[in-house]
Design a protein around this motif. Structure first.
Motif, PDB file in Angstrom:
ATOM      1  N   GLY A 157     115.084  25.257 -65.370  1.00  0.00           N
ATOM      2  CA  GLY A 157     114.326  23.999 -65.309  1.00  0.00           C
ATOM      3  C   GLY A 157     115.431  22.947 -64.910  1.00  0.00           C
ATOM      4  N   MET A 158     115.144  21.766 -65.508  1.00  0.00           N
ATOM      5  CA  MET A 158     115.716  20.491 -65.137  1.00  0.00           C
ATOM      6  C   MET A 158     117.153  20.737 -64.708  1.00  0.00           C
ATOM      7  N   ILE A 159     118.105  21.534 -65.749  1.00  0.00           N
ATOM      8  CA  ILE A 159     119.518  21.379 -65.518  1.00  0.00           C
ATOM      9  C   ILE A 159     119.956  22.280 -64.072  1.00  0.00           C
ATOM     10  N   GLY A 160     119.033  23.393 -63.874  1.00  0.00           N
ATOM     11  CA  GLY A 160     119.120  24.136 -62.573  1.00  0.00           C
ATOM     12  C   GLY A 160     118.704  23.169 -61.445  1.00  0.00           C
ATOM     13  N   GLY A 161     117.717  22.429 -61.516  1.00  0.00           N
ATOM     14  CA  GLY A 161     117.368  21.419 -60.435  1.00  0.00           C
ATOM     15  C   GLY A 161     118.568  20.415 -60.113  1.00  0.00           C
ATOM     16  N   GLN A 162     119.080  19.843 -61.129  1.00  0.00           N
ATOM     17  CA  GLN A 162     120.348  19.106 -61.042  1.00  0.00           C
ATOM     18  C   GLN A 162     121.519  19.642 -60.164  1.00  0.00           C
ATOM     19  N   THR A 163     121.586  20.759 -60.779  1.00  0.00           N
ATOM     20  CA  THR A 163     122.942  21.749 -60.259  1.00  0.00           C
ATOM     21  C   THR A 163     122.740  21.589 -58.806  1.00  0.00           C
ATOM     22  N   VAL A 164     121.586  22.032 -58.158  1.00  0.00           N
ATOM     23  CA  VAL A 164     121.477  22.022 -56.620  1.00  0.00           C
ATOM     24  C   VAL A 164     121.599  20.462 -55.943  1.00  0.00           C
ATOM     25  N   ASP A 165     120.895  19.814 -56.667  1.00  0.00           N
ATOM     26  CA  ASP A 165     121.035  18.097 -56.281  1.00  0.00           C
ATOM     27  C   ASP A 165     122.480  17.918 -56.123  1.00  0.00           C
ATOM     28  N   VAL A 166     123.243  18.051 -57.272  1.00  0.00           N
ATOM     29  CA  VAL A 166     124.654  17.509 -57.375  1.00  0.00           C
ATOM     30  C   VAL A 166     125.406  18.214 -56.133  1.00  0.00           C
ATOM     31  N   GLU A 167     125.126  19.739 -56.001  1.00  0.00           N
ATOM     32  CA  GLU A 167     125.893  20.548 -55.035  1.00  0.00           C
ATOM     33  C   GLU A 167     125.563  20.066 -53.802  1.00  0.00           C
ATOM     34  N   LEU A 168     124.513  19.550 -53.534  1.00  0.00           N
ATOM     35  CA  LEU A 168     123.979  19.385 -51.929  1.00  0.00           C
ATOM     36  C   LEU A 168     124.127  17.767 -51.632  1.00  0.00           C
ATOM     37  N   ALA A 169     124.660  16.934 -52.566  1.00  0.00           N
ATOM     38  CA  ALA A 169     124.856  15.750 -52.208  1.00  0.00           C
ATOM     39  C   ALA A 169     125.938  15.441 -51.078  1.00  0.00           C
ATOM     40  N   GLY A 170     125.398  14.691 -50.019  1.00  0.00           N
ATOM     41  CA  GLY A 170     125.994  14.442 -48.679  1.00  0.00           C
ATOM     42  C   GLY A 170     125.637  15.378 -47.894  1.00  0.00           C
ATOM     43  N   LYS A 171     125.046  16.363 -47.956  1.00  0.00           N
ATOM     44  CA  LYS A 171     124.806  17.371 -47.048  1.00  0.00           C
ATOM     45  C   LYS A 171     123.172  17.319 -46.661  1.00  0.00           C
ATOM     46  N   PRO A 172     122.825  17.727 -45.492  1.00  0.00           N
ATOM     47  CA  PRO A 172     121.747  17.975 -45.243  1.00  0.00           C
ATOM     48  C   PRO A 172     120.662  18.989 -46.048  1.00  0.00           C
ATOM     49  N   ILE A 173     119.404  18.448 -46.583  1.00  0.00           N
ATOM     50  CA  ILE A 173     118.726  19.661 -47.107  1.00  0.00           C
ATOM     51  C   ILE A 173     117.555  19.864 -46.669  1.00  0.00           C
ATOM     52  N   PRO A 174     117.504  21.387 -46.568  1.00  0.00           N
ATOM     53  CA  PRO A 174     116.144  21.710 -45.840  1.00  0.00           C
ATOM     54  C   PRO A 174     114.917  21.255 -46.903  1.00  0.00           C
ATOM     55  N   GLU A 175     113.645  21.331 -46.109  1.00  0.00           N
ATOM     56  CA  GLU A 175     112.374  21.027 -47.116  1.00  0.00           C
ATOM     57  C   GLU A 175     112.142  21.779 -48.345  1.00  0.00           C
ATOM     58  N   GLU A 176     112.404  23.180 -48.166  1.00  0.00           N
ATOM     59  CA  GLU A 176     112.258  24.123 -49.256  1.00  0.00           C
ATOM     60  C   GLU A 176     113.041  23.695 -50.499  1.00  0.00           C
ATOM     61  N   LYS A 177     114.322  23.406 -50.154  1.00  0.00           N
ATOM     62  CA  LYS A 177     115.385  23.017 -51.157  1.00  0.00           C
ATOM     63  C   LYS A 177     115.003  21.997 -52.037  1.00  0.00           C
ATOM     64  N   LEU A 178     114.611  21.055 -51.099  1.00  0.00           N
ATOM     65  CA  LEU A 178     114.287  19.587 -51.526  1.00  0.00           C
ATOM     66  C   LEU A 178     112.969  19.707 -52.765  1.00  0.00           C
ATOM     67  N   ASP A 179     112.191  20.469 -52.249  1.00  0.00           N
ATOM     68  CA  ASP A 179     110.800  20.782 -53.298  1.00  0.00           C
ATOM     69  C   ASP A 179     111.649  21.580 -54.376  1.00  0.00           C
ATOM     70  N   PHE A 180     112.492  22.380 -54.299  1.00  0.00           N
ATOM     71  CA  PHE A 180     112.936  23.176 -55.370  1.00  0.00           C
ATOM     72  C   PHE A 180     113.786  22.278 -56.327  1.00  0.00           C
ATOM     73  N   ILE A 181     114.483  21.202 -55.902  1.00  0.00           N
ATOM     74  CA  ILE A 181     115.201  20.247 -56.634  1.00  0.00           C
ATOM     75  C   ILE A 181     114.266  19.354 -57.244  1.00  0.00           C
ATOM     76  N   TYR A 182     113.284  18.991 -56.801  1.00  0.00           N
ATOM     77  CA  TYR A 182     112.312  17.857 -57.085  1.00  0.00           C
ATOM     78  C   TYR A 182     111.353  18.724 -58.420  1.00  0.00           C
ATOM     79  N   ARG A 183     111.002  19.852 -57.912  1.00  0.00           N
ATOM     80  CA  ARG A 183     110.167  20.482 -58.992  1.00  0.00           C
ATOM     81  C   ARG A 183     110.946  20.958 -60.296  1.00  0.00           C
ATOM     82  N   LEU A 184     112.313  21.056 -60.229  1.00  0.00           N
ATOM     83  CA  LEU A 184     113.151  21.355 -61.339  1.00  0.00           C
ATOM     84  C   LEU A 184     113.565  19.888 -61.964  1.00  0.00           C
ATOM     85  N   LYS A 185     114.526  19.470 -61.171  1.00  0.00           N
ATOM     86  CA  LYS A 185     115.077  18.020 -61.761  1.00  0.00           C
ATOM     87  C   LYS A 185     113.976  17.191 -62.436  1.00  0.00           C
ATOM     88  N   THR A 186     112.957  16.936 -61.849  1.00  0.00           N
ATOM     89  CA  THR A 186     112.307  16.016 -62.312  1.00  0.00           C
ATOM     90  C   THR A 186     110.873  16.511 -62.887  1.00  0.00           C
TER      91      THR A 186
END
Ligand code: GRG
Length: 299
Positions: A157-186
């Motif tokens: 859930g949230m912690i999983g989403g935040q993990t991907v968010d933190v790891e990808l900071a500063g890098k381009p994120i494809p749409e599916e991964k951004l959806d994953f981050i939003y669905r989990l983080k928030t």
């Protein structure tokens, strides 16, 4: 059916009521570990919209819930949400100094105490949710909700989403991964909020699936609106620093799709969420307005 005459007034009254429920479950600030309790208390009482417990209670009411066992869960979800804000603001994450209009926990109490306050609130939330067991004649529902609360908060859930968010900071994120981050983080905590309300209120399994879908849409719309406000609002109105995403080199829905599409999609998603709500039995006009408010919110 309650007709909403003045939504703003009703929202303000409901916010106060929810705030009282949450605060009633906070531990008292004393003992040798007083500092961490003070940091927890400071962060929870700093305010905030109390949206998650409010959505939880309104969903509970939608399904006809009238008991008290919802209250420990309302407090628990706000404690978990606040713990995530404390950790999100830390120097190792977003390094922010203002939250809910006040200095962030790490600025006020130090990095060490802020880490402990986040941890403390997170686990105290589970201790609090367990209090619902003595307030119900359906301990099976309460136990299911405790499992769901942990799942939606944790690595799936949230912690999983935040993990991907933190790891990808500063890098381009494809749409599916951004959806994953939003669905989990928030989204995950909003899903937990509405699903717990539904389970405790006695929803059928099919109805619960629809509640999950509705909450997912609410979560996506909420996070996109958060991205929009980060670019268009001010520190004073938001109570937290604007342009935080830019500072942390984050790809957001707005940077990926542009402001116009972001605004349109918030509106579309929130109307889709309302459509899910209208498919469910019963009516809750306040909940409908609350979901619509996400599009127009200023903070
Ligand atoms: C230790 C529980 C724990 C978590 C660590 C840091 C982290 C993992 C997760 C961060 C998740 C996060 C902050 C997501 C953003 C969600 C979001 C848009 C928060 C803002 O919520 P509002 O606007 O805030 O409801 P208020 O202050 O009104 O409650």
């Amino acid at each position: 059916m309650v007709k909403i005459v003045n939504f703003k007034e009703m929202l303000s009254a409901r916010t106060q009521e929810v705030r009282q429920v949450v605060e009633a479950y906070m531990p008292s600030v004393d003992g040798y570990q007083k500092t961490v309790l003070e940091a927890m208390d400071y962060s929870v009482r700093a305010g905030g919209k109390r949206l998650r417990p409010m959505l939880m209670e309104e969903t509970y009411r939608l399904f006809g819930g009238k008991g008290k066992e919802i209250e420990p869960f309302m407090a628990a979800i706000e404690m978990i949400h606040t713990s995530s804000l404390i950790h999100d603001d830390l120097p190792c994450m977003d390094n922010d100094t203002l939250r809910r209009g006040l200095p962030t926990a790490w600025v006020k109490f130090g990095y060490d105490m802020a880490v402990l306050a986040g941890d403390g609130l997170l686990i105290y939330a589970m201790e609090t949710a367990a209090k619902a067991l003595s307030l119900t004649d359906r301990p099976d529902r309460v136990a299911r909700c405790m499992g769901l609360l942990a799942e939606k908060t944790g690595i799936f859930g949230m912690i999983g989403g935040q993990t991907v968010d933190v790891e990808l900071a500063g890098k381009p994120i494809p749409e599916e991964k951004l959806d994953f981050i939003y669905r989990l983080k928030t989204g995950a905590l909003l899903e937990a909020s509405m699903m717990i309300g539904a389970i405790l209120g006695g929803a059928e399994e099919e109805q619960l699936k629809l509640v999950e879908k509705m909450a997912l849409l609410v979560g996506m719309a909420f996070q996109i609106q958060d991205d929009i406000l980060d670019l268009t609002s001010s520190d004073e109105v938001l109570g937290k620093p604007v342009l935080s995403d830019e500072k942390n080199h984050k790809t957001t829905y707005v940077s990926l799709h542009g402001m116009t599409k972001a605004k349109q999609d918030v509106e579309i998603m929130s109307e889709e969420a309302v459509a899910c709500l209208q498919e469910l039995p019963g009516t809750n006009e306040f909940l409908e307005e609350l979901i619509r408010m996400l599009v127009n919110r200023k903070r």
